[in-house]
Enzyme design. Structure first.
Site, mmCIF file in Angstrom:
data_model
loop_
_atom_site.group_PDB
_atom_site.id
_atom_site.type_symbol
_atom_site.label_atom_id
_atom_site.label_comp_id
_atom_site.label_asym_id
_atom_site.label_seq_id
_atom_site.Cartn_x
_atom_site.Cartn_y
_atom_site.Cartn_z
ATOM 1 C CG MET A 77 -2.163 -0.840 1.080
ATOM 2 S SD MET A 77 -3.407 -0.038 0.035
ATOM 3 C CE MET A 77 -3.953 1.281 1.128
ATOM 4 N N GLY A 127 -4.743 4.068 7.640
ATOM 5 C CA GLY A 127 -5.247 2.954 6.851
ATOM 6 C C GLY A 127 -5.099 1.616 7.535
ATOM 7 C CG HIS A 144 -8.499 -9.540 3.362
ATOM 8 N ND1 HIS A 144 -9.803 -9.643 3.798
ATOM 9 C CD2 HIS A 144 -8.319 -8.236 3.028
ATOM 10 C CE1 HIS A 144 -10.382 -8.454 3.737
ATOM 11 N NE2 HIS A 144 -9.502 -7.586 3.270
ATOM 12 C CG HIS A 145 -2.998 -10.238 1.667
ATOM 13 N ND1 HIS A 145 -2.100 -10.190 2.717
ATOM 14 C CD2 HIS A 145 -3.665 -9.049 1.682
ATOM 15 C CE1 HIS A 145 -2.199 -9.023 3.332
ATOM 16 N NE2 HIS A 145 -3.140 -8.309 2.730
ATOM 17 C CE LYS A 158 -7.501 -7.802 6.948
ATOM 18 N NZ LYS A 158 -6.862 -6.466 7.074
#
EC number: 1.17.1.8
Length: 266
Positions: free
Chosen positions: A15, A99, A155-156, A159
């Site tokens: 990100m 985030g 999710h991956h 995480k």
């Protein structure tokens, strides 16, 4: 538009890398510094694969804020570090866009009070993808008509938290329009512990972690003779950048904390 000076915490993450590219291509964004404990003393341009930006890297936020003038902190680190960063940012009167997820209700309450007292704009976003935010809003609308609902978030496998912040936020919004109800058979039992997922007021959340995934969520509503599924898929981290851009621009005009991107889009 007036220039906005940004500090990015976590520039080497997936990100963070996309956010650095966002800084490079957005004329009114100026990346003035970054936070990375492994590369303090270097510049963004020194990192492999990064654009030629001369923003200095600091090992910690305290030192950075002592030496750099900024308008907004963009934190894209981990839940543990993100909590420390937003707390410090509020104390120092620096606007922030966070985030990371994993905040408890008590932590959010305290941060909200602190931001209000300091009159400092703060945005905490479980998900920056505009499509994901719309998925949450649509699910909230549907909950008025469908009482039976389950959430599957995927999710991956790197995480750290489960369920995802997006799933938790989705359930919070659904609960606002839904009468609490325990779904399934009243005498239902789990033959294996956790088989039915996490249970929040009768809403079951199921978390999937697999390589190859990025960020995906299905909200499934069931009714007599029908089903409604609301789904969103992020296939890469670039999908989050429109929300990051909107958040940075919006936080400049806030004097309080906002939790969730759905509260800043029309």
């Amino acid at each position: 538009m007036k220039e906005i000076k940004v500090i990015i915490a976590g520039p080497r993450g997936r990100m963070g890398y996309e956010a650095v590219l966002l800084m490079e291509r957005t004329a009114h964004f100026n990346l003035v510094a970054a936070i990375d404990y492994k590369h303090g003393g270097e510049k963004i341009s020194d990192l492999p694969g990064m654009p030629a930006l001369d923003a200095p890297i600091y090992a910690d936020l305290h030192t950075c804020l002592d030496e750099v003038e900024a308008d907004v902190l963009l934190d894209l680190t981990t839940p543990e570090i993100g909590k420390k960063h937003v707390t410090l940012a509020v104390e120092r009167g620096l606007r922030s866009v966070i985030g990371t997820t994993g905040f408890t209700e008590e932590e959010l309450k305290q941060l909200t009070e602190n931001a209000k007292e300091k009159e400092v704009g703060t945005i905490i976003a479980p998900n920056f993808a505009i499509g994901a935010v719309l998925m949450m809003k649509f699910s909230q609308m549907a909950a008025k008509y469908f009482q039976d609902v389950e959430v599957i978030e995927l999710h991956h496998d790197q995480k750290l938290d489960a369920p995802s912040g997006t799933a938790v936020k989705t359930v919070e919004l659904i609960r606002q329009n839904r009468v609490p109800k325990e779904q399934g058979h009243p005498n239902e039992t789990e033959q294996l512990e956790g088989a039915r997922g996490a249970n929040v007021d009768g809403i079951h959340i199921h978390s999937v972690r697999l390589p190859g995934l990025i960020a995906h969520q299905e909200v499934m509503f069931g009714g007599d003779g029908q089903m409604l599924t609301v789904r969103h898929d992020s296939f890469n981290r670039a999908s989050f950048m429109s929300g990051v851009k909107l958040s940075i621009e919006t936080v400049m005009n806030l004097d309080h904390l906002v939790y969730g991107l759905e509260n800043i889009i029309d």
